[in-house]
Design an enzyme around this catalytic site. Structure first.
Site, PDB file in Angstrom:
ATOM      1  N   LYS A 191      -3.935  -8.549   2.756  1.00 47.72           N
ATOM      2  CA  LYS A 191      -3.735  -9.673   1.837  1.00 47.72           C
ATOM      3  C   LYS A 191      -4.613 -10.875   2.181  1.00 47.72           C
ATOM      4  CE  LYS A 191      -1.827  -9.690  -1.074  1.00 47.72           C
ATOM      5  NZ  LYS A 191      -2.458  -9.394  -2.372  1.00 47.72           N
ATOM      6  N   GLN A 231       4.002 -13.451  -1.973  1.00 44.50           N
ATOM      7  CA  GLN A 231       4.773 -12.315  -1.442  1.00 44.50           C
ATOM      8  C   GLN A 231       5.570 -12.711  -0.201  1.00 44.50           C
ATOM      9  OE1 GLN A 231       1.569 -12.162  -2.393  1.00 44.50           O
ATOM     10  NE2 GLN A 231       0.997 -10.171  -3.201  1.00 44.50           N
ATOM     11  N   ARG A 265      -4.963   0.206  -9.200  1.00 39.30           N
ATOM     12  CA  ARG A 265      -5.366  -0.904  -8.297  1.00 39.30           C
ATOM     13  C   ARG A 265      -6.428  -0.352  -7.338  1.00 39.30           C
ATOM     14  NH1 ARG A 265      -0.946  -4.625  -5.593  1.00 39.30           N
ATOM     15  NH2 ARG A 265      -2.697  -6.074  -5.468  1.00 39.30           N
ATOM     16  N   ASP A 294      -4.054  -2.700   3.825  1.00 42.34           N
ATOM     17  CA  ASP A 294      -4.254  -1.946   2.579  1.00 42.34           C
ATOM     18  C   ASP A 294      -5.297  -0.851   2.741  1.00 42.34           C
ATOM     19  OD1 ASP A 294      -3.158  -4.725   1.669  1.00 42.34           O
ATOM     20  OD2 ASP A 294      -2.756  -3.264   0.080  1.00 42.34           O
ATOM     21  N   ALA A 332       0.794  -1.233   0.000  1.00 46.88           N
ATOM     22  CA  ALA A 332       0.000   0.000   0.000  1.00 46.88           C
ATOM     23  C   ALA A 332       0.834   1.295   0.000  1.00 46.88           C
ATOM     24  CB  ALA A 332      -0.983  -0.033   1.168  1.00 46.88           C
TER      25      ALA A 332
END
Ligand code: MRU
Length: 335
Positions: free
Chosen positions: A232, A180, A80, A221, A48
């Site tokens: 996530k 990730q 996004r 985020d 973010a």
């Protein structure tokens, strides 16, 4: 970490290509806002705060083409949907443009970038107070230097605790489907020589039941006005497991990740990503043709499962609507 996530040269934005990590260290060069939006959408840069910084520099790249600025704001805004830092950074750039004109855009982008680094160090300092010597910290996805201007949010707490001389270790969940955790968090921790153990997402409950985790710290985020947290995909599962096992579950995030205009987590837009991230990986396919796929990239953890929100102005314990409002109002100190 020894490697910069974003580099500004005055004429270009250089982004560490996170799609290539950990195998290769390469930079993608953005010369326009469209290049930058493409890099954000394509996951060259992600996380973010890093997305917000990149978008700000994307606008600065158009400073010498004022007629292109409206289109640049529009393109970047749609790159996004879930991380609110993107809209927050664009709003700051819009304000700078309105108040000071196009020549102020570069300075505003640099200010956003430098402030993010300072904010992450403050988050780290507040969060490190919650981490005991010897703590085994589980994290999810990557909320590290790679996801920010530097230091990181959740991993910023880890770094700060280490810098205080605490002997901590990290358990990184792989973070299916985009990996990730396996590719980025594991790499960051190895670079820093912070002990890290990689597990698949489905191993989390077992490790907690065995007493191998002391606390969890993740990033965010977007945080709604009532303290619900979008992060996530898989974060919600970890929060439920943490509650089941009586483990503290912390979310580390700057105040630019809060969205007071969103009343509760259910209203946060959740990005749905391509099916091929679930049916296979990088060109290899393991699922049969014809299968239906869901690939929501984020989920929402209700505030009631969050032990505390670690921010640059302090830790908000047991987040509530009133607590979040007070936190966003503060200028410094503990909420
Ligand atoms: O899809 P990504 O990799 O951009 O998702 C990143 C996360 O979910 C992070 O936890 C979040 O952005 C916080 S980064 C400090």
């Amino acid at each position: 970490m020894g490697v910069d996530t974003l580099r500004w040269t005055g004429k270009t934005l250089q982004l560490l290509d996170q799609r290539a990590l950990p195998q290769k260290i390469e930079y993608v060069i953005c010369r326009t806002a469209t290049d930058t939006a493409h890099a954000i959408r394509g996951m060259v840069v992600r996380g973010a705060p890093a997305i917000g910084c990149a978008a700000a520099f994307g606008i600065a790249l158009e400073a010498t083409r004022p007629v292109a600025l409206d289109a640049a704001f529009e393109t970047l805004a749609h790159s996004r949907p879930t991380a609110v830092n993107l809209a927050w950074a664009l709003a700051r750039m819009r304000r700078a443009l309105t108040l000071g004109g196009a020549t102020t855009l570069e300075n505003e982008a640099l200010a956003i970038f430098r402030e993010d680094l300072a904010i992450n160090r403050a988050i780290g300092a507040h969060g490190a107070e919650l981490v005991a010597d010897g703590a085994r910290i589980m994290t999810h996805c990557n909320a590290g230097a790679l996801a920010t201007a530097g230091h990181g949010t959740a991993l910023g707490v880890v770094r700060s605790a280490r810098d205080q001389g605490k002997s901590i270790s990290v358990v990184a969940s792989e973070t299916r489907p985009y990996l990730q955790g396996a590719r980025l968090t594991a790499w960051e921790m190895v670079q820093e020589r912070i002990p890290v153990t990689l597990v698949t997402d489905s191993m989390a409950g077992y490790l907690m039941s065995c007493g191998e985790i002391d606390l969890l710290i993740v990033g965010a985020d977007r945080i709604a006005a009532n303290g619900d947290v979008a992060n996530k995909i898989g974060t919600y599962t970890l929060a439920v497991l943490a509650q089941r096992h009586g483990l503290p579950f912390y979310v580390a995030a700057p105040r630019s990740t809060f969205d007071p205009a969103i009343a509760q987590g259910a209203s946060i837009p959740i990005e749905e990503r391509p099916a091929d991230e679930v049916t296979g990986y990088r060109g290899s396919r393991w699922a049969p043709e014809g299968v239906a796929v869901r690939n929501p990239a984020f989920d929402v953890t209700p505030a009631e499962l969050v032990t505390g929100l670690i921010t640059e102005v302090g830790v908000l314990r047991a987040p509530s609507r009133a607590g979040v409002a007070a936190l966003l109002f503060r200028t410094s100190g503990s909420p």
